[in-house]
Design an enzyme around this catalytic site. Structure first.
Site, PDB file in Angstrom:
ATOM      1  N   CYS A  62       0.811  -1.232   0.000  1.00 48.91           N
ATOM      2  CA  CYS A  62       0.000   0.000   0.000  1.00 48.91           C
ATOM      3  C   CYS A  62       0.840   1.277   0.000  1.00 48.91           C
ATOM      4  CB  CYS A  62      -0.940   0.005   1.192  1.00 48.91           C
ATOM      5  SG  CYS A  62      -2.035  -1.407   1.191  1.00 48.91           S
ATOM      6  N   ASN A 110     -10.064  -0.138   0.675  1.00 46.59           N
ATOM      7  CA  ASN A 110      -8.610  -0.014   0.555  1.00 46.59           C
ATOM      8  C   ASN A 110      -8.186  -0.514  -0.829  1.00 46.59           C
ATOM      9  OD1 ASN A 110      -5.846  -0.357   0.669  1.00 46.59           O
ATOM     10  ND2 ASN A 110      -5.831  -1.338   2.678  1.00 46.59           N
ATOM     11  N   HIS A 128      -3.110   7.123   3.080  1.00 47.79           N
ATOM     12  CA  HIS A 128      -3.568   5.852   2.510  1.00 47.79           C
ATOM     13  C   HIS A 128      -4.919   5.503   3.142  1.00 47.79           C
ATOM     14  CE1 HIS A 128      -3.946   1.812   1.310  1.00 47.79           C
ATOM     15  NE2 HIS A 128      -3.568   1.276   2.464  1.00 47.79           N
TER      16      HIS A 128
HETATM   17  N1  ACO Z   1     -18.239  -8.771  10.220  1.00 45.82           N
HETATM   18  C1  ACO Z   1     -18.662  -9.090  11.461  1.00 45.82           C
HETATM   19  N2  ACO Z   1     -17.815  -9.471  12.438  1.00 45.82           N
HETATM   20  C2  ACO Z   1     -16.517  -9.543  12.155  1.00 45.82           C
HETATM   21  C3  ACO Z   1     -16.004  -9.241  10.862  1.00 45.82           C
HETATM   22  C4  ACO Z   1     -16.939  -8.844   9.876  1.00 45.82           C
HETATM   23  N3  ACO Z   1     -16.578  -8.518   8.624  1.00 45.82           N
HETATM   24  N4  ACO Z   1     -14.676  -9.388  10.875  1.00 45.82           N
HETATM   25  C5  ACO Z   1     -14.336  -9.765  12.112  1.00 45.82           C
HETATM   26  N5  ACO Z   1     -15.436  -9.874  12.884  1.00 45.82           N
HETATM   27  C6  ACO Z   1     -15.531 -10.257  14.283  1.00 45.82           C
HETATM   28  C7  ACO Z   1     -14.388 -11.138  14.722  1.00 45.82           C
HETATM   29  O1  ACO Z   1     -14.644 -12.488  14.416  1.00 45.82           O
HETATM   30  C8  ACO Z   1     -14.361 -10.881  16.214  1.00 45.82           C
HETATM   31  O2  ACO Z   1     -15.374 -11.646  16.822  1.00 45.82           O
HETATM   32  P1  ACO Z   1     -15.131 -12.329  18.277  1.00 45.82           P
HETATM   33  O3  ACO Z   1     -14.909 -11.176  19.222  1.00 45.82           O
HETATM   34  O4  ACO Z   1     -16.394 -13.071  18.504  1.00 45.82           O
HETATM   35  O5  ACO Z   1     -13.903 -13.198  18.117  1.00 45.82           O
HETATM   36  C9  ACO Z   1     -14.750  -9.411  16.345  1.00 45.82           C
HETATM   37  O6  ACO Z   1     -15.413  -9.081  15.091  1.00 45.82           O
HETATM   38  C10 ACO Z   1     -13.571  -8.485  16.527  1.00 45.82           C
HETATM   39  O7  ACO Z   1     -12.545  -8.822  15.563  1.00 45.82           O
HETATM   40  P2  ACO Z   1     -11.201  -8.061  15.493  1.00 45.82           P
HETATM   41  O8  ACO Z   1     -10.389  -8.627  14.376  1.00 45.82           O
HETATM   42  O9  ACO Z   1     -10.580  -8.019  16.844  1.00 45.82           O
HETATM   43  O10 ACO Z   1     -11.746  -6.613  15.095  1.00 45.82           O
HETATM   44  P3  ACO Z   1     -11.003  -5.234  15.091  1.00 45.82           P
HETATM   45  O11 ACO Z   1     -11.713  -4.278  15.940  1.00 45.82           O
HETATM   46  O12 ACO Z   1      -9.522  -5.361  15.261  1.00 45.82           O
HETATM   47  O13 ACO Z   1     -11.252  -4.767  13.590  1.00 45.82           O
HETATM   48  C11 ACO Z   1     -10.105  -4.612  11.463  1.00 45.82           C
HETATM   49  C12 ACO Z   1     -10.742  -5.530  12.510  1.00 45.82           C
HETATM   50  C13 ACO Z   1     -11.185  -3.723  10.890  1.00 45.82           C
HETATM   51  C14 ACO Z   1      -9.509  -5.481  10.377  1.00 45.82           C
HETATM   52  C15 ACO Z   1      -9.013  -3.747  12.147  1.00 45.82           C
HETATM   53  O14 ACO Z   1      -8.159  -4.537  12.936  1.00 45.82           O
HETATM   54  C16 ACO Z   1      -8.176  -3.009  11.127  1.00 45.82           C
HETATM   55  O15 ACO Z   1      -8.671  -2.196  10.365  1.00 45.82           O
HETATM   56  N6  ACO Z   1      -6.850  -3.226  11.103  1.00 45.82           N
HETATM   57  C17 ACO Z   1      -5.973  -2.600  10.139  1.00 45.82           C
HETATM   58  C18 ACO Z   1      -6.085  -3.333   8.864  1.00 45.82           C
HETATM   59  C19 ACO Z   1      -5.453  -2.605   7.710  1.00 45.82           C
HETATM   60  O16 ACO Z   1      -5.385  -1.410   7.685  1.00 45.82           O
HETATM   61  N7  ACO Z   1      -5.023  -3.359   6.733  1.00 45.82           N
HETATM   62  C20 ACO Z   1      -4.522  -2.833   5.514  1.00 45.82           C
HETATM   63  C21 ACO Z   1      -3.061  -2.839   5.476  1.00 45.82           C
HETATM   64  S1  ACO Z   1      -2.446  -2.074   4.069  1.00 45.82           S
HETATM   65  C22 ACO Z   1      -1.756  -3.191   2.951  1.00 45.82           C
HETATM   66  O17 ACO Z   1      -0.605  -3.187   2.705  1.00 45.82           O
HETATM   67  C23 ACO Z   1      -2.635  -4.213   2.266  1.00 45.82           C
END
Ligand code: ACO
Length: 310
Positions: free
Chosen positions: A112, A267, A237
């Site tokens: 990214c 993204n 980004h």
């Molecule tokens: N819908 C519903 N529930 C979901 C979903 C979904 N799409 N995805 C995860 N959950 C659930 C999980 O199973 C979990 O349930 P549990 O508590 O029963 O186990 C709960 O939601 C919380 O999951 P987390 O993964 O802890 O959620 P978090 O608050 O961390 O959010 C997210 C996840 C949005 C991915 C966040 O961590 C994030 O944005 N991180 C950065 C990611 C990013 O920017 N990536 C791009 C990198 S750039 C590149 O180079 C590609």
């Protein structure tokens, strides 16, 4: 020799996939996706569409806006994690589609952060006198890397392309400062093995993203010799609205000065900054001559920031 941004273009595939559409594929909800990420919809390319197809449309527009002709481009730089092939490069395929005559052309991978790396490479070629008109493209069909059974990652990404033309000029450079970094020891946070699907540790990636973009942004502002208040718009980004908000808070920028269009596209990896820059300009968020701060992070880990005068 200085570099000027003379043209900009973008292209996204026409198919819109909303959060409600995703509710039909796996257990999720519009409410969960919106509150955790800020994303409402993304564009997904048809199966046969390749990164070079999206890049072609964005590049045509950028070259047209630059007021030059295709034959004037002497370097094509393509940032992508979803190339058409291992080789020939997407840059060579794109150059051929555009009808360019024997330009230097290559792809590179910085996930990214690709567009930040690309602008820096292009600027260096111009400043060293090795190129006159550089086409810098970020293009991605990330939908092909997604495991559509993994709801945590499938909701985050979309497809698209953005391009700029950087041209040599006798005036001062528009690219005032660039700071790029990487740390391979964090490679496991966000990775995609050849032939496999994307995997991510979301929470840790989130923390690293905010920390890394903050530190290079402050360095880039300092290196540019301007004050924070001089910056008209920050274009980060587009990975997650909560990352963007956390970054704004750390940098002490009011949110109105930090652009986001993640709700429309999700993204789009290397394409996200040029697409955001294009839309912010069209929306009148900045004018020619304004200072912008661009900042990105991505798999690698890679990260970096640029201060430029548009
Ligand atoms: N819908 C519903 N529930 C979901 C979903 C979904 N799409 N995805 C995860 N959950 C659930 C999980 O199973 C979990 O349930 P549990 O508590 O029963 O186990 C709960 O939601 C919380 O999951 P987390 O993964 O802890 O959620 P978090 O608050 O961390 O959010 C997210 C996840 C949005 C991915 C966040 O961590 C994030 O944005 N991180 C950065 C990611 C990013 O920017 N990536 C791009 C990198 S750039 C590149 O180079 C590609």
């Amino acid at each position: 020799m200085g570099s000027k941004i003379t043209g900009i273009g973008m292209y996204v595939p026409p198919r819109v996939v909303t959060n409600f559409d995703l509710e039909k594929i796996f257990e999720t909800s519009d409410e969960w996706i919106t509150t955790r990420t800020g994303i409402k919809e993304r564009r997904i390319a048809d199966e046969w569409v390749k990164a070079s197809d999206l890049a072609y449309e964005a590049s045509k527009e950028a070259i047209h806006n630059a007021g030059i002709s295709e034959k004037d481009i002497d370097l094509v730089l393509v940032a992508t994690s979803t190339p058409d092939n291992i080789f020939p490069s997407t840059a060579c395929i794109l150059a051929d589609k555009l009808g360019l005559k024997n330009p230097m052309a290559f792809d590179f991978s910085a996930a990214c952060s690709g567009f930040i790396y690309g602008l820096t490479i292009g600027d260096s070629f111009i400043k060293s006198g090795k190129a006159k008109n550089v086409l810098v493209v970020g293009t991605e069909v990330f939908s092909k890397l997604i495991d559509w059974t993994d709801r945590t990652t499938a909701v985050l990404f979309g497809d698209g392309a953005g391009a700029v033309v950087l041209s040599a000029s006798n005036e001062d450079s528009d690219i005032l400062s660039t700071v790029m970094k990487s740390d391979g020891s964090y490679g496991n946070l966000l990775h995609c093995q050849v032939g496999e699907k994307l995997k991510m540790h979301g929470r840790e990636t989130f923390k690293q993203a905010v920390k890394s973009m903050e530190s290079t942004s402050l360095k880039a502002i300092q290196k540019a010799g301007i004050k924070k208040e001089d910056i008209k718009l920050v274009i980060p980004h587009q990975a997650n609205i909560r990352i963007i908000e956390a970054l704004a808070e750390k940098l002490e920028f009011p949110l109105e000065k930090v652009y986001h269009n993640i709700h429309r596209y999700g993204n789009t990896s290397a394409a996200s900054i040029p697409i955001a820059m294009y839309e912010a300009y069209k929306e009148g968020k900045f004018q020619r001559g304004d200072y912008l701060l661009l900042t990105a992070f991505g798999g690698g880990l890679t990260w970096g920031s640029i201060v430029l005068r548009f």
